[in-house]
Scaffold this motif. Structure first.
Motif, short mmCIF file in Angstrom:
data_model
loop_
_atom_site.label_atom_id
_atom_site.label_comp_id
_atom_site.label_asym_id
_atom_site.label_seq_id
_atom_site.Cartn_x
_atom_site.Cartn_y
_atom_site.Cartn_z
N GLN A 79 53.75 14.05 70.96
CA GLN A 79 55.32 15.00 70.60
C GLN A 79 54.97 14.73 69.12
O GLN A 79 55.97 15.78 68.33
CB GLN A 79 55.76 13.11 70.01
N SER A 80 54.39 14.52 68.21
CA SER A 80 53.75 14.88 66.71
C SER A 80 53.23 16.17 67.09
O SER A 80 53.67 16.96 66.07
CB SER A 80 53.05 13.30 66.04
N ASP A 81 52.83 16.15 67.91
CA ASP A 81 51.51 17.65 67.50
C ASP A 81 52.43 19.13 67.80
O ASP A 81 52.59 19.71 67.77
CB ASP A 81 50.50 17.80 68.90
N LEU A 82 53.50 18.55 68.67
CA LEU A 82 54.60 19.27 69.63
C LEU A 82 55.10 19.86 68.28
O LEU A 82 55.68 21.07 68.45
CB LEU A 82 55.33 18.70 70.22
N GLU A 83 55.83 18.65 67.68
CA GLU A 83 56.64 19.02 66.20
C GLU A 83 55.50 19.56 65.76
O GLU A 83 56.49 20.82 64.49
CB GLU A 83 56.72 17.73 65.78
N ARG A 84 54.26 19.45 65.10
CA ARG A 84 53.89 20.50 64.44
C ARG A 84 53.71 22.10 64.85
O ARG A 84 53.73 22.75 63.98
CB ARG A 84 52.27 19.29 64.32
N LEU A 85 52.96 21.72 66.15
CA LEU A 85 52.92 22.99 66.53
C LEU A 85 54.64 23.94 66.21
O LEU A 85 54.31 25.17 66.15
CB LEU A 85 52.91 23.09 67.92
N ALA A 86 56.17 23.55 66.69
CA ALA A 86 57.09 24.42 66.03
C ALA A 86 57.16 24.48 65.31
O ALA A 86 57.38 25.69 64.75
CB ALA A 86 57.88 22.89 66.74
N ASP A 87 56.84 23.91 64.14
CA ASP A 87 56.79 24.02 62.99
C ASP A 87 56.21 25.14 61.87
O ASP A 87 56.00 25.72 61.42
CB ASP A 87 56.07 22.71 61.79
N ILE A 88 54.67 25.18 63.03
CA ILE A 88 53.60 26.28 62.54
C ILE A 88 54.34 27.71 63.36
O ILE A 88 54.09 28.67 62.15
CB ILE A 88 52.49 26.20 63.90
N VAL A 89 55.31 27.42 64.09
CA VAL A 89 55.69 28.80 64.98
C VAL A 89 56.90 28.85 63.78
O VAL A 89 57.30 30.11 63.53
CB VAL A 89 56.11 28.29 66.74
#
Length: 121
Positions: A79-89
């Motif tokens: 979940q944390s990684d997905l949130e970070r990925l969304a922030d990067i995108v």
């Protein structure tokens, strides 16, 4: 984890099926229905100590299983990684809007953002 009720509910969601029927019922009454040991004791027809012991056994079983399998921890990291990925995108989208104005990059950023958002639900 931050608080015990949240931790226990997460563990129960992942591993609750390995508990006995009685442990499930005690757990549900204590954590989900927020009943006191005395209320559960009255409802179940057992002593408060019996209720407490049953809940503690269930908690121990859930924690031991998490210690062995680590699924809750992996879920939290995902979940944390997905949130970070969304922030990067989102950041890449902003850079594209300022510098490149490339519609294909914008389209791919939107698609990646939607996928990350969908996976985190």
């Amino acid at each position: 984890m931050k608080n015990k009720p949240f931790e226990m509910c997460m563990l129960y969601d992942f591993y609750g099926e390995i508990l006995t029927a009685k442990q499930k019922e005690l757990f549900d009454l204590y954590y989900n229905d927020d009943l006191s040991l005395a209320e559960i004791s009255e409802h179940m027809g057992i002593t408060r100590q019996g209720v407490r012991d049953g809940i503690l056994r269930a908690e121990r079983t859930l924690r031991d299983t998490e210690e062995k399998l680590g699924l809750v921890a992996k879920y939290g990291q995902t979940q944390s990684d997905l949130e970070r990925l969304a922030d990067i995108v989102w950041e890449l989208r902003g850079i594209n809007n300022v510098r490149y104005h490339d519609p294909k990059i914008a389209e791919l950023c939107e698609e990646a953002f939607q996928i990350a958002k969908q996976l985190s639900e």
